[in-house]
Design a protein around this motif. Structure first.
Motif, PDB file in Angstrom:
ATOM      1  N   GLU A 207     -20.818  -4.082 -52.512  1.00 48.74           N
ATOM      2  CA  GLU A 207     -20.520  -5.134 -51.538  1.00 48.74           C
ATOM      3  C   GLU A 207     -20.967  -6.509 -52.034  1.00 48.74           C
ATOM      4  O   GLU A 207     -20.221  -7.498 -51.932  1.00 48.74           O
ATOM      5  N   GLN A 208     -22.176  -6.575 -52.594  1.00 48.43           N
ATOM      6  CA  GLN A 208     -22.678  -7.868 -53.054  1.00 48.43           C
ATOM      7  C   GLN A 208     -21.913  -8.375 -54.276  1.00 48.43           C
ATOM      8  O   GLN A 208     -21.620  -9.575 -54.394  1.00 48.43           O
ATOM      9  N   TYR A 209     -21.589  -7.478 -55.181  1.00 55.62           N
ATOM     10  CA  TYR A 209     -20.826  -7.874 -56.363  1.00 55.62           C
ATOM     11  C   TYR A 209     -19.468  -8.428 -55.948  1.00 55.62           C
ATOM     12  O   TYR A 209     -19.048  -9.501 -56.427  1.00 55.62           O
ATOM     13  N   GLU A 210     -18.781  -7.740 -55.063  1.00 51.15           N
ATOM     14  CA  GLU A 210     -17.459  -8.197 -54.640  1.00 51.15           C
ATOM     15  C   GLU A 210     -17.547  -9.536 -53.923  1.00 51.15           C
ATOM     16  O   GLU A 210     -16.670 -10.396 -54.087  1.00 51.15           O
ATOM     17  N   PHE A 211     -18.603  -9.725 -53.120  1.00 48.29           N
ATOM     18  CA  PHE A 211     -18.805 -11.036 -52.493  1.00 48.29           C
ATOM     19  C   PHE A 211     -18.934 -12.119 -53.543  1.00 48.29           C
ATOM     20  O   PHE A 211     -18.285 -13.178 -53.463  1.00 48.29           O
TER      21      PHE A 211
END
Length: 367
Positions: A207-211
């Protein structure tokens, strides 16, 4: 019980007000009352005065300045990390008092806290250590009550599933997933800021990487309007601390760079800021561990470790030789960063808070 903040553009006329219901949490033996009051109707680039409390029991009057409406003006902000509440040798009190003066007298209008805030989890018994969070926030009141603080969690915030961090601080929420309270971005003058939590899952396709991929892509496309991009978090992505040569600055650094370095270079990140190591060091602009010894349009980020604000674990400014490091502060002395940025220049200065002197400065420029 309701908390209230009265605010306005004059200290003698606090004509607006906002309120919040009380809430609490129980981790670490906390039995206090918290309020999260949201002020609305604020104008850009305006000094507001305010006082908060319950009923007639209100605080003294503080003030802060809202962010500029345009990316053109100069901005000044503070960076600190790994502060805590006490250290008998390298005390955080020097940083707290110096930053309070910078805010009151030198137009520094924001604080960037790169994590490890109160160090409450270093104190036992664990079921009765929440008062160290109270002590921390009281100790920085002269600074943080007069300038907005943006922060990310560090490893010392992870106790009790980040209960103190999540209940006592409220950063922007820009996502909808289960980690949405741990990452965000915002723009302040000519700088786009983006942060993720290195204490939660950050690897490829999380989730954080995609953000961060989507956020940096948007920020890079908006470069003509907001020219600088800063990524900040707690764990350093480049470091050379001798105590952690095989861990933080070895396998962990390798893991972070394998996921994020190409991303940073692709989307033109200018500066990366972190803490975790209790020292100050910074790189040249660097790509794949190869330094680029120029600061005008270098095409790679400068990586900064600003973790010398002082805490009960002490400082550890001991390094091993690496070609990409531009400077480190070898002293057992607490410090912090001062940043000034405009549309074409981004200047960072590390300050020895004991002596009140600048010990390192660099300036990035854009054509």
């Amino acid at each position: 019980m309701q908390g209230v903040c009265q605010y306005g553009v004059s200290s003698s006329s606090l004509s607006q007000s906002a309120s919040s219901d009380a809430y609490t949490y129980m981790a670490g033996g906390f039995t206090g009352t918290l309020f999260n009051v949201v002020m609305t109707g604020l104008e850009f680039d305006t000094r507001y005065y305010y006082k908060c409390g319950t009923g007639s029991d209100l605080s003294t009057i503080y003030s802060f300045t809202t962010k500029p409406s345009s990316p053109k003006p100069n901005i000044n902000f503070i960076v600190w990390g790994d502060m805590g509440v006490e250290n008998n040798i390298a005390s955080p009190k020097y940083v707290r008092s110096a930053v309070a003066v910078d805010i009151a007298e030198h137009n520094y209008t924001m604080i960037l806290n790169v994590g490890d805030t109160s160090y409450a989890n270093d104190y036992q018994p664990a079921d009765n250590n929440s008062h160290y969070n109270d002590e921390y926030w009281a100790s920085i009141e002269a600074a943080a009550a007069n300038a907005p603080m943006m922060l990310c969690p560090g490893n010392h915030e992870s106790q009790f599933d980040f209960a103190a961090h999540l209940n006592r601080t409220h950063m922007p929420v820009v996502g909808t997933g289960p980690l949405r309270r741990f990452y965000h971005s915002f723009e302040y003058g000519p700088v786009h800021f983006a942060t993720i939590s290195t204490e939660n899952s950050w690897q490829n396709n999380t989730e954080q990487y995609e953000f961060l991929v989507a956020d940096l892509q948007r920020a890079n496309a908006n470069r003509a309007q907001v020219p600088w991009i800063v990524v900040w978090t707690h764990h350093p992505f480049y470091c050379s601390n001798l105590l952690y040569k095989s861990s933080r600055c070895g396998s962990e650094m390798d893991a972070f760079l394998s996921v994020y370095e190409d991303l940073f270079n692709r989307f033109g990140v200018d500066v990366f800021m972190a803490g975790h190591d209790h020292m100050f060091e910074r790189s040249y602009p660097v790509r794949s561990r190869v330094p680029i010894k120029q600061f005008n349009n270098p095409g790679a980020p400068v990586y900064i470790v600003e973790g010398a604000a002082g805490n009960k674990e002490g400082l550890n400014p001991f390094v091993y030789d690496v070609p990409w490091r531009a400077y480190y502060d070898p002293k057992i002395a607490t410090g912090y960063g001062r940043v000034t940025a405009n549309f074409t220049a981004f200047s960072y200065t590390h300050v020895d808070a004991h002596m009140g002197i600048a010990v390192d400065t660099f300036t990035l420029t854009k054509n």
